[in-house]
Design a protein around this motif. Sequence first.
Motif, mmCIF file in Angstrom:
data_model
loop_
_atom_site.group_PDB
_atom_site.id
_atom_site.type_symbol
_atom_site.label_atom_id
_atom_site.label_comp_id
_atom_site.label_asym_id
_atom_site.label_seq_id
_atom_site.Cartn_x
_atom_site.Cartn_y
_atom_site.Cartn_z
ATOM 1 N N ILE A 196 4.352 1.626 3.384
ATOM 2 C CA ILE A 196 5.576 2.873 2.910
ATOM 3 C C ILE A 196 4.879 3.705 2.200
ATOM 4 C CG2 ILE A 196 7.439 2.361 0.523
ATOM 5 C CD1 ILE A 196 7.218 -0.454 2.080
ATOM 6 N N VAL A 197 5.145 5.224 2.403
ATOM 7 C CA VAL A 197 4.788 6.149 1.020
ATOM 8 C C VAL A 197 5.958 6.435 0.409
ATOM 9 C CG1 VAL A 197 4.064 8.404 1.140
ATOM 10 C CG2 VAL A 197 4.098 7.043 3.866
ATOM 11 N N GLN A 198 5.546 6.630 -1.090
ATOM 12 C CA GLN A 198 5.773 7.324 -2.081
ATOM 13 C C GLN A 198 5.447 7.667 -3.132
ATOM 14 O OE1 GLN A 198 6.098 3.124 -3.889
ATOM 15 N NE2 GLN A 198 4.059 3.681 -5.338
ATOM 16 N N GLU A 199 6.648 8.461 -3.337
ATOM 17 C CA GLU A 199 5.747 9.969 -4.548
ATOM 18 C C GLU A 199 4.756 9.337 -5.391
ATOM 19 O OE1 GLU A 199 9.047 11.541 -6.472
ATOM 20 O OE2 GLU A 199 10.200 9.860 -7.246
ATOM 21 N N ASP A 200 4.199 10.133 -5.792
ATOM 22 C CA ASP A 200 3.705 10.413 -7.170
ATOM 23 C C ASP A 200 4.014 10.463 -8.270
ATOM 24 O OD1 ASP A 200 0.817 10.427 -8.621
ATOM 25 O OD2 ASP A 200 0.325 12.190 -7.978
ATOM 26 N N LYS A 201 5.040 8.773 -8.988
ATOM 27 C CA LYS A 201 5.366 8.725 -9.945
ATOM 28 C C LYS A 201 4.866 7.946 -10.663
ATOM 29 C CE LYS A 201 9.000 10.513 -10.716
ATOM 30 N NZ LYS A 201 10.909 10.208 -11.089
ATOM 31 N N GLU A 202 4.515 6.923 -11.861
ATOM 32 C CA GLU A 202 4.402 6.439 -12.354
ATOM 33 C C GLU A 202 5.117 5.133 -12.309
ATOM 34 O OE1 GLU A 202 1.742 4.313 -16.504
ATOM 35 O OE2 GLU A 202 2.467 6.240 -16.245
ATOM 36 N N SER A 203 6.192 5.027 -12.632
ATOM 37 C CA SER A 203 7.180 4.340 -12.763
ATOM 38 C C SER A 203 8.453 5.436 -11.607
ATOM 39 C CB SER A 203 7.786 4.488 -14.243
ATOM 40 O OG SER A 203 8.527 4.956 -14.609
ATOM 41 N N LYS A 204 9.134 4.135 -11.670
ATOM 42 C CA LYS A 204 10.561 4.639 -10.775
ATOM 43 C C LYS A 204 10.723 5.366 -9.372
ATOM 44 C CE LYS A 204 14.002 4.621 -13.972
ATOM 45 N NZ LYS A 204 14.948 4.870 -15.426
ATOM 46 N N ALA A 205 9.392 5.631 -9.052
ATOM 47 C CA ALA A 205 8.786 6.508 -7.292
ATOM 48 C C ALA A 205 9.917 6.705 -6.507
ATOM 49 C CB ALA A 205 7.271 5.943 -7.124
ATOM 50 N N ALA A 206 10.365 7.291 -5.652
ATOM 51 C CA ALA A 206 11.114 7.294 -5.373
ATOM 52 C C ALA A 206 10.197 7.323 -3.130
ATOM 53 C CB ALA A 206 12.159 8.218 -4.697
ATOM 54 N N TYR A 212 -2.781 7.943 -5.514
ATOM 55 C CA TYR A 212 -3.049 9.896 -5.911
ATOM 56 C C TYR A 212 -4.236 9.891 -6.621
ATOM 57 C CZ TYR A 212 1.315 10.073 -3.473
ATOM 58 O OH TYR A 212 2.054 10.186 -2.124
ATOM 59 N N PRO A 213 -4.373 11.160 -6.945
ATOM 60 C CA PRO A 213 -5.624 10.951 -8.303
ATOM 61 C C PRO A 213 -4.432 10.319 -9.587
ATOM 62 C CG PRO A 213 -5.257 13.405 -6.600
ATOM 63 C CD PRO A 213 -4.356 12.502 -6.137
ATOM 64 N N SER A 214 -4.330 10.563 -9.746
ATOM 65 C CA SER A 214 -3.271 10.684 -10.596
ATOM 66 C C SER A 214 -3.653 9.007 -11.189
ATOM 67 C CB SER A 214 -1.849 10.872 -11.386
ATOM 68 O OG SER A 214 -1.739 9.962 -10.009
ATOM 69 N N GLY A 215 -4.396 7.826 -9.851
ATOM 70 C CA GLY A 215 -4.003 6.303 -9.763
ATOM 71 C C GLY A 215 -2.770 5.905 -10.143
ATOM 72 N N ASN A 216 -1.679 6.707 -9.451
ATOM 73 C CA ASN A 216 -0.334 5.918 -8.601
ATOM 74 C C ASN A 216 -0.882 5.574 -7.113
ATOM 75 O OD1 ASN A 216 1.011 6.212 -11.168
ATOM 76 N ND2 ASN A 216 1.262 8.520 -10.723
ATOM 77 N N LEU A 217 0.124 4.743 -6.843
ATOM 78 C CA LEU A 217 0.040 4.092 -5.607
ATOM 79 C C LEU A 217 0.325 5.435 -4.690
ATOM 80 C CD1 LEU A 217 1.127 0.083 -6.023
ATOM 81 C CD2 LEU A 217 -1.004 1.666 -4.715
ATOM 82 N N ALA A 218 0.115 5.184 -3.682
ATOM 83 C CA ALA A 218 0.072 6.364 -2.735
ATOM 84 C C ALA A 218 1.037 6.036 -1.271
ATOM 85 C CB ALA A 218 -0.711 7.747 -2.673
ATOM 86 N N ILE A 219 0.272 4.424 -0.717
ATOM 87 C CA ILE A 219 0.291 4.456 1.100
ATOM 88 C C ILE A 219 0.272 2.747 0.501
ATOM 89 C CG2 ILE A 219 -0.078 4.075 3.320
ATOM 90 C CD1 ILE A 219 -1.189 7.037 3.250
ATOM 91 N N ILE A 220 1.387 1.786 0.607
ATOM 92 C CA ILE A 220 1.547 0.935 0.773
ATOM 93 C C ILE A 220 1.784 0.385 2.212
ATOM 94 C CG2 ILE A 220 2.735 -1.423 -0.174
ATOM 95 C CD1 ILE A 220 3.589 0.332 -2.487
ATOM 96 N N VAL A 221 0.558 -0.843 2.620
ATOM 97 C CA VAL A 221 1.366 -1.612 4.052
ATOM 98 C C VAL A 221 1.047 -2.855 3.785
ATOM 99 C CG1 VAL A 221 0.185 -2.518 5.492
ATOM 100 C CG2 VAL A 221 -0.842 -0.090 4.780
ATOM 101 N N TYR A 278 11.970 10.452 4.138
ATOM 102 C CA TYR A 278 13.422 11.501 3.297
ATOM 103 C C TYR A 278 12.492 12.591 2.173
ATOM 104 C CZ TYR A 278 14.952 6.233 4.025
ATOM 105 O OH TYR A 278 15.442 5.490 4.324
ATOM 106 N N TYR A 279 13.650 13.424 2.553
ATOM 107 C CA TYR A 279 13.358 14.672 1.369
ATOM 108 C C TYR A 279 13.163 14.215 0.457
ATOM 109 C CZ TYR A 279 14.934 18.148 5.430
ATOM 110 O OH TYR A 279 15.000 18.530 7.021
ATOM 111 N N PRO A 280 12.601 15.321 -0.744
ATOM 112 C CA PRO A 280 12.728 15.117 -1.616
ATOM 113 C C PRO A 280 13.933 14.080 -2.841
ATOM 114 C CG PRO A 280 10.908 17.277 -0.976
ATOM 115 C CD PRO A 280 12.286 16.418 0.123
ATOM 116 N N GLY A 281 14.184 15.011 -2.413
ATOM 117 C CA GLY A 281 16.345 14.615 -2.360
ATOM 118 C C GLY A 281 17.125 13.607 -2.264
#
Length: 217
Positions: free
Chosen positions: A20-30, A1-10, A44-47
Amino acid sequence: YPSGNLAIIVVREKSHLVCIVQEDKESKAAIQAVFTSSGRGTCYYPGGSVWITMNIQGGQYMDQAGSRVRRWTWPNTIMSPGPHVSLSPIFISLNLHVGVRILGQDKITVSFLAMGQQAKFNVGTKVQPLNTIRLPPPAPAPALLGEEELLLLALRVRILWLSHRLRGCLSFPSYEQRDKIKPPAYLITQTVKLLQLCTTSGRSNELRSWVRAIADA
């Protein structure tokens, strides 16, 4: 992501590739989506509730309350019981930067767009036609996690731990004890919960050992 957080992992898990796609968070990314080269996929939905789930027979699209909105079967599963339901094209946005397009079993694309640049990942797969085996229709997402899901969660814990160590090394390059940096408390808690899930769901000791080895490596 532009923030530097991982977005897509293969990653590679045994003989399969996992995206794997994870949300734009530095820690505890869902986790927002998981796709495997064996033909399985879940968004998955955001929730955290299941949005789309797919297997080698077909897929289902759910609303946020968990009710099925529609289902479909892939063309190669005409031997499955029940009427054949064709897929209507699906386009969803997991977040501001990542979208998923589903046009067919081998035409599933994860697209990433940021700062005028785009990357696309084809996560679809083509399963050989099944002429003699009668397959059941796609089932709703199970209450208990399967072996693949447990291994994926362990891989996610491991990746987050490596990211934490990398940030520590970059922040304190001269720290002599950097090899002894301990994982954050929330990752330790997630590892304990994963091992508990292996036990409560009746998984084998071998799988439990794999999960522990991946998370604690």
